[in-house]
Design an enzyme around this catalytic site. Structure first.
Site, PDB file in Angstrom:
ATOM      1  N   LYS A 216       0.773  -1.599   0.011  1.00 27.74           N
ATOM      2  CA  LYS A 216      -0.535   0.126  -0.232  1.00 27.74           C
ATOM      3  C   LYS A 216       1.152   1.325   0.169  1.00 27.74           C
ATOM      4  O   LYS A 216       0.589   1.907  -0.858  1.00 27.74           O
ATOM      5  CB  LYS A 216      -0.833   0.114   1.370  1.00 27.74           C
ATOM      6  CG  LYS A 216      -1.515   1.113   1.697  1.00 27.74           C
ATOM      7  CD  LYS A 216      -2.575   1.159   3.101  1.00 27.74           C
ATOM      8  CE  LYS A 216      -1.337   1.299   4.010  1.00 27.74           C
ATOM      9  NZ  LYS A 216      -1.296   3.128   4.345  1.00 27.74           N
ATOM     10  N   ASN A 217       1.664   1.085   1.189  1.00 27.67           N
ATOM     11  CA  ASN A 217       2.773   2.509   0.901  1.00 27.67           C
ATOM     12  C   ASN A 217       3.632   2.393  -0.099  1.00 27.67           C
ATOM     13  O   ASN A 217       4.088   3.477  -0.205  1.00 27.67           O
ATOM     14  CB  ASN A 217       2.945   2.191   2.838  1.00 27.67           C
ATOM     15  CG  ASN A 217       2.241   2.607   3.134  1.00 27.67           C
ATOM     16  OD1 ASN A 217       1.192   2.581   3.505  1.00 27.67           O
ATOM     17  ND2 ASN A 217       2.385   2.789   4.168  1.00 27.67           N
TER      18      ASN A 217
ATOM     19  N   CYS B 257      -3.980  12.057  14.118  1.00 26.33           N
ATOM     20  CA  CYS B 257      -4.359  11.213  13.104  1.00 26.33           C
ATOM     21  C   CYS B 257      -4.107  10.565  15.002  1.00 26.33           C
ATOM     22  O   CYS B 257      -3.711  11.062  15.695  1.00 26.33           O
ATOM     23  CB  CYS B 257      -4.263  10.467  12.075  1.00 26.33           C
ATOM     24  SG  CYS B 257      -2.368   9.815  12.516  1.00 26.33           S
TER      25      CYS B 257
ATOM     26  N   ARG C 237       2.092  13.997  13.739  1.00 23.46           N
ATOM     27  CA  ARG C 237       1.936  13.905  12.373  1.00 23.46           C
ATOM     28  C   ARG C 237       1.857  15.178  11.636  1.00 23.46           C
ATOM     29  O   ARG C 237       1.567  15.730  10.559  1.00 23.46           O
ATOM     30  CB  ARG C 237       1.146  13.325  11.608  1.00 23.46           C
ATOM     31  CG  ARG C 237       1.162  11.559  12.225  1.00 23.46           C
ATOM     32  CD  ARG C 237       0.431  11.040  11.708  1.00 23.46           C
ATOM     33  NE  ARG C 237       1.290  10.442  10.651  1.00 23.46           N
ATOM     34  CZ  ARG C 237       0.605   9.043  10.031  1.00 23.46           C
ATOM     35  NH1 ARG C 237      -0.579   8.581   9.770  1.00 23.46           N
ATOM     36  NH2 ARG C 237       1.532   9.206   8.659  1.00 23.46           N
TER      37      ARG C 237
ATOM     38  N   ASP D 220       4.959   0.407  12.067  1.00 26.84           N
ATOM     39  CA  ASP D 220       4.051  -0.454  11.421  1.00 26.84           C
ATOM     40  C   ASP D 220       3.857  -2.005  12.200  1.00 26.84           C
ATOM     41  O   ASP D 220       2.615  -2.662  11.205  1.00 26.84           O
ATOM     42  CB  ASP D 220       3.882  -0.159   9.866  1.00 26.84           C
ATOM     43  CG  ASP D 220       3.693   1.044   9.552  1.00 26.84           C
ATOM     44  OD1 ASP D 220       3.514   2.379  10.451  1.00 26.84           O
ATOM     45  OD2 ASP D 220       3.622   1.618   8.231  1.00 26.84           O
TER      46      ASP D 220
ATOM     47  N   ARG E  19      -8.685   0.078   5.079  1.00 27.00           N
ATOM     48  CA  ARG E  19      -7.534   1.068   4.242  1.00 27.00           C
ATOM     49  C   ARG E  19      -6.787   0.161   3.957  1.00 27.00           C
ATOM     50  O   ARG E  19      -5.941   0.678   3.322  1.00 27.00           O
ATOM     51  CB  ARG E  19      -7.334   2.130   5.422  1.00 27.00           C
ATOM     52  CG  ARG E  19      -8.278   3.280   6.263  1.00 27.00           C
ATOM     53  CD  ARG E  19      -7.643   4.023   6.936  1.00 27.00           C
ATOM     54  NE  ARG E  19      -6.849   4.973   6.380  1.00 27.00           N
ATOM     55  CZ  ARG E  19      -6.466   6.012   6.098  1.00 27.00           C
ATOM     56  NH1 ARG E  19      -6.451   5.652   7.658  1.00 27.00           N
ATOM     57  NH2 ARG E  19      -5.437   6.640   5.446  1.00 27.00           N
TER      58      ARG E  19
END
Ligand code: EPU
Length: 428
Positions: free
Chosen positions: A24-25, A119, A124, A311, A403
């Site tokens: 995803k990233n 968030c 961030r 992560d 997500r």
């Protein structure tokens, strides 16, 4: 309000093979980079996750044609350069929308991107992104919560990408994308070394960019006049792979993970091995992860790549809850990324947070409970805990998980997990 949730009956040992999706990233900034390209970009292994859908919607608004084919392939063609605005509505849903800033500025000489707020994992800030754009020659102002950026031309510079918590992944991506079409040479010092940054650089080079040093803290970009499209395959998702490794370990199972790059997971595998989990590369390319019942406690500190990834912090915490002794987990990237701690304690874990550190006192067993997901990786940790817990766990708010994990429940079910996606009112 009726929302999807997972119901998990813990216990089954996971067994079998699972294939990891594209990262995803890596996919998100590479999709944004299509704004820079003349002609067609074809991307393979784009994961079928909500963040990719959100960015596709944004790119369509920005005049990019986006077509998804069933097999994980995305075709993007930048057609219309009129709209250069990423509105609050979309940025609020997905902070990664900030990665259109660099490409818009470089290609269209203007951008209006809503300033991302905080968030669940912390404040961030994006100050380093903005500093880099200014140093490349952009004028920036903040108007009603939007970053409004203009640049007659961008000029290559030496730019320092460091901040209080190391470098920035998406900041490096933004600066690299903008610098591709700048005049002259840009040097990014203390650039992020994450595999996703390397993947973006490889993609841009395939499109005609001239980037060297990616994967090291010093990236050198020679500006070119234009970029063309190309066909490119996104790297495997190292965080999804790591999550399945923990799923195997926490259920005393044996799982072979396909499409897994161990060279992207060295720090993580080092810790798993210290815990007593077996990780073996198969001659055919898969990675088999198995575990006996006994788990050793270990200390974990998150760091920029090649250190232990933030992560995977929540997921390894779920595993260490069941270790035979005390572990210490320290978060050096997002010091507040610990919302899963209170939820894991609801399941019988013994976790104590002290500043950016959590002391994990291993317990014999976790007990199923209704819990609430707070962010993407915390959700994954709660599912992992549920797989090992005695009884039933209900993980609410799994839209966070959707997500970033493609068909997570289906993949787990195929390995023998008892997990169902249901819908209903939130129960806590
Ligand atoms: N930071 C600043 N100023 C900036 C930018 C970052 O101080 O201008 C700080 C952050 O607050 C943080 C540290 O620098 O303390 C690193 O943040 P970074 O900018 O690297 O994070 P990001 O680029 O916004 C990406 C991933 C995150 C992942 C981090 C760290 C994407 C879309 N997101 O975020 O992934 O945790 O790098 O590796 O690539 C996830 O997938 O669950 C996720 C949150």
């Amino acid at each position: 309000m009726s929302l999807p949730y997972f119901e998990i009956n813990g216990g089954p040992r996971l067994k079998g093979r699972v294939r990891v999706s594209g990262a995803k990233n890596a996919a998100l900034p590479i999709m944004a980079a299509s704004i820079l390209c003349e002609g067609e970009v074809i991307l393979h292994e784009v994961p079928d996750v909500a963040d990719v859908k959100s960015l596709s919607e944004l790119l369509i608004k920005l005049g990019v044609e986006v077509e998804r084919r069933g097999d994980g392939t995305l075709r993007l063609v930048a057609r219309d350069e009129m709209n250069c605005r990423a509105e609050y509505d979309i940025v609020r849903k997905m902070r990664a929308s900030i990665c259109v800033l660099g490409p818009l500025l470089a290609k269209r000489r203007q951008a209006q991107v809503s300033m991302p707020g905080g968030c669940a994992i912390g404040d961030r800030p994006v100050d380093i992104h903005l500093r880099a754009m200014r140093q490349l020659g952009a004028d920036l102002e903040l108007v009603s919560g939007d970053i409004v950026a203009r640049a007659k031309r961008l000029r290559g510079r030496e730019i320092f990408m460091g901040g209080p918590f190391g470098s920035t992944v998406l900041g490096t991506a933004n600066a690299m994308m903008a610098a591709c079409l700048a005049e002259g040479t840009t040097v990014l010092e203390m650039a992020a070394c994450e595999p996703e940054v390397v993947d973006l650089a490889n993609f841009l080079n395939r499109c005609g960019a001239s980037i060297t040093g990616h994967g090291t803290p010093r990236i050198v970009i020679e500006g070119v006049k234009e970029l063309h499209g190309c066909e490119y395959t996104i790297i495997p998702d190292r965080i999804e792979a790591g999550t399945f490794m923990v799923a195997a370990a926490i259920t005393n199972g044996e799982v072979t993970i396909e499409n897994c790059r161990l060279d992207h997971l060295m720090a993580f595998v080092d810790r798993l091995t210290a815990i007593g989990v077996n990780v073996e590369k198969e001659p055919a390319g898969g990675v088999t992860v198995s575990s006996a019942r006994h788990l050793e406690p270990v200390d974990v500190t998150t760091q920029p790549f090649p250190g232990f990834p933030t992560d995977l912090q929540a997921q390894i915490m779920a595993l260490l809850c069941l270790a035979d002794g005390n572990s210490i987990i320290t978060e050096k990237i997002f010091p507040d990324r610990f919302l899963h701690v209170a939820e894991l304690n609801r399941m019988g874990a013994h976790l104590r947070k002290e500043g950016p550190t959590v002391i994990v006192e291993g317990v014999k067993r976790l007990i199923g409970a209704p819990v609430m997901a707070s962010d993407l990786r915390a959700s994954a940790a709660l599912v992992l805990a549920g797989l090992a817990a005695r009884g039933t766990t209900r993980v609410n708010r799994i839209y966070h998980l959707d997500r970033g994990y493609a068909r997570f429940d289906e993949k787990l079910r195929a390995l023998g997990a008892d997990i169902q996606r249901k819908e209903g009112d939130e129960v806590l």
